[in-house]
Design an enzyme around this catalytic site. Structure first.
Site, PDB file in Angstrom:
ATOM      1  N   GLU A 142       0.869  -1.279  -0.118  1.00  0.00           N
ATOM      2  CA  GLU A 142      -0.280  -0.349   0.412  1.00  0.00           C
ATOM      3  C   GLU A 142       1.234   0.928  -0.160  1.00  0.00           C
ATOM      4  O   GLU A 142       1.697   1.718   0.634  1.00  0.00           O
ATOM      5  CB  GLU A 142      -0.131  -0.463   0.850  1.00  0.00           C
ATOM      6  CG  GLU A 142      -1.580   1.857   1.476  1.00  0.00           C
ATOM      7  CD  GLU A 142      -2.594   1.723   0.363  1.00  0.00           C
ATOM      8  OE1 GLU A 142      -3.607   1.574   0.109  1.00  0.00           O
ATOM      9  OE2 GLU A 142      -2.629   2.881   0.054  1.00  0.00           O
ATOM     10  N   HIS A 174     -20.921  12.188  -7.434  1.00  0.00           N
ATOM     11  CA  HIS A 174     -21.282  11.298  -6.214  1.00  0.00           C
ATOM     12  C   HIS A 174     -23.143  13.047  -6.014  1.00  0.00           C
ATOM     13  O   HIS A 174     -22.273  14.571  -5.806  1.00  0.00           O
ATOM     14  CB  HIS A 174     -21.149  11.890  -5.103  1.00  0.00           C
ATOM     15  CG  HIS A 174     -21.883  10.872  -3.628  1.00  0.00           C
ATOM     16  ND1 HIS A 174     -22.785  12.037  -2.963  1.00  0.00           N
ATOM     17  CD2 HIS A 174     -22.268   9.393  -3.706  1.00  0.00           C
ATOM     18  CE1 HIS A 174     -23.323  10.566  -2.241  1.00  0.00           C
ATOM     19  NE2 HIS A 174     -23.080   9.444  -2.548  1.00  0.00           N
ATOM     20  N   GLU A 186     -26.738   8.635   0.412  1.00  0.00           N
ATOM     21  CA  GLU A 186     -27.364   8.679  -0.117  1.00  0.00           C
ATOM     22  C   GLU A 186     -28.864   7.598   0.733  1.00  0.00           C
ATOM     23  O   GLU A 186     -29.695   8.044   0.356  1.00  0.00           O
ATOM     24  CB  GLU A 186     -26.847   7.190  -1.262  1.00  0.00           C
ATOM     25  CG  GLU A 186     -28.093   7.299  -2.817  1.00  0.00           C
ATOM     26  CD  GLU A 186     -27.417   6.470  -3.901  1.00  0.00           C
ATOM     27  OE1 GLU A 186     -25.699   6.783  -3.833  1.00  0.00           O
ATOM     28  OE2 GLU A 186     -28.216   5.900  -4.307  1.00  0.00           O
ATOM     29  N   ARG A 221     -31.327   9.743   1.841  1.00  0.00           N
ATOM     30  CA  ARG A 221     -32.521   9.887   1.175  1.00  0.00           C
ATOM     31  C   ARG A 221     -33.205   8.380   0.561  1.00  0.00           C
ATOM     32  O   ARG A 221     -34.421   8.723   0.799  1.00  0.00           O
ATOM     33  CB  ARG A 221     -32.014  10.231  -0.181  1.00  0.00           C
ATOM     34  CG  ARG A 221     -31.603  11.670  -0.366  1.00  0.00           C
ATOM     35  CD  ARG A 221     -31.114  11.827  -2.177  1.00  0.00           C
ATOM     36  NE  ARG A 221     -29.676  11.738  -2.214  1.00  0.00           N
ATOM     37  CZ  ARG A 221     -29.260  11.180  -3.684  1.00  0.00           C
ATOM     38  NH1 ARG A 221     -29.821  10.724  -4.263  1.00  0.00           N
ATOM     39  NH2 ARG A 221     -28.000  10.774  -2.579  1.00  0.00           N
ATOM     40  N   ARG A 231     -27.588   8.521  -9.346  1.00  0.00           N
ATOM     41  CA  ARG A 231     -26.696   9.124  -9.571  1.00  0.00           C
ATOM     42  C   ARG A 231     -25.740  10.237 -10.360  1.00  0.00           C
ATOM     43  O   ARG A 231     -25.703  11.530  -9.963  1.00  0.00           O
ATOM     44  CB  ARG A 231     -24.930   8.751  -8.609  1.00  0.00           C
ATOM     45  CG  ARG A 231     -25.349   7.586  -7.463  1.00  0.00           C
ATOM     46  CD  ARG A 231     -24.101   7.329  -7.232  1.00  0.00           C
ATOM     47  NE  ARG A 231     -24.264   7.087  -5.584  1.00  0.00           N
ATOM     48  CZ  ARG A 231     -23.153   6.617  -4.826  1.00  0.00           C
ATOM     49  NH1 ARG A 231     -22.102   5.520  -5.574  1.00  0.00           N
ATOM     50  NH2 ARG A 231     -23.633   6.170  -3.003  1.00  0.00           N
ATOM     51  N   HIS A 246     -16.515  11.709  -8.019  1.00  0.00           N
ATOM     52  CA  HIS A 246     -17.171  10.294  -6.705  1.00  0.00           C
ATOM     53  C   HIS A 246     -16.438   8.884  -6.924  1.00  0.00           C
ATOM     54  O   HIS A 246     -15.352   8.132  -5.794  1.00  0.00           O
ATOM     55  CB  HIS A 246     -18.607   9.678  -6.288  1.00  0.00           C
ATOM     56  CG  HIS A 246     -18.975   8.750  -5.000  1.00  0.00           C
ATOM     57  ND1 HIS A 246     -18.487   9.101  -3.832  1.00  0.00           N
ATOM     58  CD2 HIS A 246     -19.485   8.272  -5.103  1.00  0.00           C
ATOM     59  CE1 HIS A 246     -18.948   8.386  -3.133  1.00  0.00           C
ATOM     60  NE2 HIS A 246     -19.066   7.529  -3.747  1.00  0.00           N
ATOM     61  N   HIS A 247     -16.437   8.470  -8.220  1.00  0.00           N
ATOM     62  CA  HIS A 247     -16.076   7.136  -8.826  1.00  0.00           C
ATOM     63  C   HIS A 247     -15.432   7.256 -10.268  1.00  0.00           C
ATOM     64  O   HIS A 247     -16.585   8.076 -10.604  1.00  0.00           O
ATOM     65  CB  HIS A 247     -17.704   6.393  -8.305  1.00  0.00           C
ATOM     66  CG  HIS A 247     -17.001   4.954  -8.247  1.00  0.00           C
ATOM     67  ND1 HIS A 247     -16.761   4.287  -7.581  1.00  0.00           N
ATOM     68  CD2 HIS A 247     -17.348   4.552  -9.667  1.00  0.00           C
ATOM     69  CE1 HIS A 247     -16.432   2.898  -7.944  1.00  0.00           C
ATOM     70  NE2 HIS A 247     -16.433   2.906  -9.184  1.00  0.00           N
ATOM     71  N   ARG A 295     -21.979   3.909 -11.784  1.00  0.00           N
ATOM     72  CA  ARG A 295     -21.996   2.943 -10.674  1.00  0.00           C
ATOM     73  C   ARG A 295     -23.104   3.369  -9.542  1.00  0.00           C
ATOM     74  O   ARG A 295     -23.678   3.906  -9.653  1.00  0.00           O
ATOM     75  CB  ARG A 295     -20.842   2.871  -9.830  1.00  0.00           C
ATOM     76  CG  ARG A 295     -20.609   1.912  -8.899  1.00  0.00           C
ATOM     77  CD  ARG A 295     -19.487   1.707  -8.248  1.00  0.00           C
ATOM     78  NE  ARG A 295     -19.732   3.371  -7.365  1.00  0.00           N
ATOM     79  CZ  ARG A 295     -19.952   3.593  -6.193  1.00  0.00           C
ATOM     80  NH1 ARG A 295     -20.732   2.577  -5.469  1.00  0.00           N
ATOM     81  NH2 ARG A 295     -19.650   4.318  -5.486  1.00  0.00           N
ATOM     82  N   ALA A 331     -20.391  -0.620  -5.548  1.00  0.00           N
ATOM     83  CA  ALA A 331     -18.859  -0.448  -5.148  1.00  0.00           C
ATOM     84  C   ALA A 331     -18.403  -1.358  -4.423  1.00  0.00           C
ATOM     85  O   ALA A 331     -17.612  -2.782  -4.081  1.00  0.00           O
ATOM     86  CB  ALA A 331     -18.039   0.743  -4.786  1.00  0.00           C
TER      87      ALA A 331
HETATM   88  P1  ADP Z   1     -11.227  -0.679  -3.936  1.00  0.00           P
HETATM   89  O1  ADP Z   1     -12.631   0.046  -3.664  1.00  0.00           O
HETATM   90  O2  ADP Z   1     -11.097  -1.302  -5.197  1.00  0.00           O
HETATM   91  O3  ADP Z   1     -10.246  -1.958  -2.994  1.00  0.00           O
HETATM   92  P2  ADP Z   1      -9.514   1.359  -2.492  1.00  0.00           P
HETATM   93  O4  ADP Z   1      -9.486   2.996  -3.699  1.00  0.00           O
HETATM   94  O5  ADP Z   1     -10.651   1.485  -2.273  1.00  0.00           O
HETATM   95  O6  ADP Z   1     -10.322   0.018  -4.076  1.00  0.00           O
HETATM   96  O7  ADP Z   1      -8.554   0.853  -2.985  1.00  0.00           O
HETATM   97  C1  ADP Z   1      -7.437   1.235  -3.345  1.00  0.00           C
HETATM   98  C2  ADP Z   1      -6.052   1.091  -2.619  1.00  0.00           C
HETATM   99  O8  ADP Z   1      -4.621   1.308  -3.625  1.00  0.00           O
HETATM  100  C3  ADP Z   1      -5.859   2.881  -2.172  1.00  0.00           C
HETATM  101  O9  ADP Z   1      -5.296   2.776  -0.850  1.00  0.00           O
HETATM  102  C4  ADP Z   1      -4.625   3.789  -3.078  1.00  0.00           C
HETATM  103  O10 ADP Z   1      -3.456   4.662  -2.057  1.00  0.00           O
HETATM  104  C5  ADP Z   1      -3.987   2.092  -3.106  1.00  0.00           C
HETATM  105  N1  ADP Z   1      -2.604   2.470  -4.470  1.00  0.00           N
HETATM  106  C6  ADP Z   1      -3.077   3.359  -4.726  1.00  0.00           C
HETATM  107  N2  ADP Z   1      -2.097   3.012  -5.906  1.00  0.00           N
HETATM  108  C7  ADP Z   1      -0.887   2.352  -5.659  1.00  0.00           C
HETATM  109  C8  ADP Z   1       0.347   1.364  -6.264  1.00  0.00           C
HETATM  110  N3  ADP Z   1       0.621   2.623  -7.427  1.00  0.00           N
HETATM  111  N4  ADP Z   1       0.619   1.021  -5.785  1.00  0.00           N
HETATM  112  C9  ADP Z   1       0.028   1.101  -4.008  1.00  0.00           C
HETATM  113  N5  ADP Z   1      -0.966   1.058  -3.738  1.00  0.00           N
HETATM  114  C10 ADP Z   1      -1.338   2.115  -4.370  1.00  0.00           C
END
Ligand code: ADP
Length: 449
Positions: free
Chosen positions: A34, A243, A256, A259, A280, A382-383, A422, A427
């Site tokens: 991460e 959103h 949401e 609502r 949305r 948002h997405h 979406r 999600a």
């Molecule tokens: P999903 O809902 O699809 O699981 P999220 O947005 O909740 O996606 O989580 C994606 C995670 O991936 C985030 O915590 C983001 O910081 C992390 N992330 C994005 N790009 C990279 C990268 N290149 N290397 C490591 N982590 C990453």
């Protein structure tokens, strides 16, 4: 060796953790990386619920549902450009995903309504607390219990392949260690979307230039670039969702479910202008047409009591209240007399069971108890619906629709599941179902290589 595993998962949102836990449970040695100093991504911020059809939780509440209806709602909400094969997986696996989460300790027993759904199928913890933080916590606890190697502050930079084009791991950059290789037979990209990157967003959809976003700071889309450099094809990138209800006062996203549980939307003139639980894209467009490009969510104490999350908004000071609609109007610059008439008319629709003005399909409760509240809202990015192209095994495909061997994708980084728009609640369903699937598939693949 420490940096050699079967499967490496990139991203610690719901998709990443689901993938890591399921790859582990299917026999793989796993590292999850991460880039941010905190886990959870946007998944942790998800307030709504987890859509699933024909679950025990629905049955307990006498709600009739069916994966077929969830399929139809999702396709319709996505304007039918979704990949139907992926939507079939989303809807038919949804009950299994709820059971999987429940088996790991999640509470998804409250079932509410979200926009675009023809029945109540949005599963969330009792009392309507935020689903995302709960789901991420349960997944994290389960990953820790399994001793999965979780590396924070570690960015996935480049997918490594051998001469035949098979994935061999990923080049990562650790905040302290610098660049190093994680060797693996399979890589699962679960890096989320790019809604926080307005430059990228507005290039794809100029209407969204300068928009605020509901997303966490890491949602800039570098995972999309990592995938593209590895040869991944992209799908539907231009479909980006605003959103409809971001609080103007505090910048927080207002779920949401407010609502869904009975709040109405009015403009400064004190009038309703839309079926509040439409999709949305439609709700956002309608709000932008009102005076000041914003609108007000109006509700009473009965709605407040039905959803724990609302107390958080009140605590943040974004939901001022008054003991009459007149006074509330005065406080917020809404025409109080018109607002009083609007609410009385709406209450009569609740009694008759039919919204004669906007055909709102659910009318859960009249607004006539205790204090009244107003949250001023405007749309925010948002997405991102589009992303990496995957097949029904969560394998990433190239421009010729050939699988890139050993590369998998799940969650918001992928395109196809949600089409052009979406639905709320899809999600969390997407990330659990496809994260879990990607983990299984990647573990299987790694066994054979
Ligand atoms: P999903 O809902 O699809 O699981 P999220 O947005 O909740 O996606 O989580 C994606 C995670 O991936 C985030 O915590 C983001 O910081 C992390 N992330 C994005 N790009 C990279 C990268 N290149 N290397 C490591 N982590 C990453």
């Amino acid at each position: 060796p420490r940096d050699t595993v079967d499967v490496v998962v990139v991203g610690s949102g719901g998709a990443g953790f689901s993938a890591a836990v399921s790859a582990h449970d299917n026999g793989a040695k796993v590292i999850l990386i991460e880039k941010e100093p905190v886990i959870g991504g946007n998944a942790k911020l998800a307030a709504g619920g987890m859509n699933a059809a024909w679950t025990d939780q629905q049955k307990a509440k006498n709600i009739k549902d069916d994966p077929e209806i969830m399929f139809k709602d999702t396709m319709k909400g996505g304007r039918n450009i979704n990949d139907p094969e992926l939507v079939k997986i989303l809807s038919s696996h949804s009950k299994g995903s709820v059971d999987w989460m429940t088996g790991m300790g999640a509470d998804l027993s409250d079932v509410g309504r979200m926009g675009g759904a023809s029945v109540n199928r949005s599963h969330r913890p009792t009392g309507g607390a935020g689903v995302g933080a709960h789901v991420v916590q349960v997944l994290y606890d389960n990953a820790v219990k399994r001793n999965i190697d979780i590396r924070m502050n570690t960015r996935g930079v480049e997918i490594l392949k051998d001469d035949s084009g098979k994935v061999k791991g990923i080049l990562v950059k650790g905040m302290y260690k610098g660049y190093y290789w994680v060797k693996a037979d399979a890589v699962i990209l679960a890096t989320g979307g790019f809604a926080k990157n307005n430059e990228r967003v507005s290039k794809l959809d100029p209407k969204l230039k300068g928009f605020v976003s509901t997303n966490q700071p890491g949602a800039v889309g570098d995972g999309i670039d990592v995938a593209a450099n590895a040869g991944a094809a992209m799908k539907d990138l231009e479909y980006i969702q605003a959103h409809p209800t971001l609080s103007v006062k505090g910048g927080v996203m207002v779920t949401e479910a407010v609502r869904g549980n009975g709040a109405i939307l009015v403009n400064r003139e004190g009038k309703r202008f839309v079926n509040e639980i439409t999709t949305r894209d439609k709700a956002a467009a309608a709000i932008l047409q009102q005076t000041g490009k914003s609108a007000y969510l109006i509700f009473d104490d009965s709605v407040r009591k039905s959803l724990k999350k609302i107390d958080k908004y009140i605590g943040l000071g974004v939901a001022p209240s008054a003991d009459s609609l007149e006074k509330l109007g005065k406080l917020e610059g809404i025409d109080g007399k018109a607002l009083t008439e609007t609410v009385a008319r709406y209450n009569s629709f609740v009694t008759s069971g039919k919204d004669a003005d906007f055909e709102r399909p659910n009318l859960p409760r009249a607004l006539n108890e205790g204090n009244y509240y107003a949250i001023e809202v405007t749309p925010g990015v948002h997405h991102t619906m589009g992303g990496v192209m995957i097949d029904t095994k969560a394998e990433v495909m190239d421009a010729k629709k050939q699988v890139i061997p050993g590369l998998y994708g799940a969650g918001e980084v992928t395109g196809g599941v949600h089409g052009a728009n979406r639905l709320g609640g899809n999600a969390i369903s997407d990330i659990i179902t496809f994260g879990r699937l990607a983990g299984e598939q990647a573990a299987d693949y790694a066994k054979k290589h």
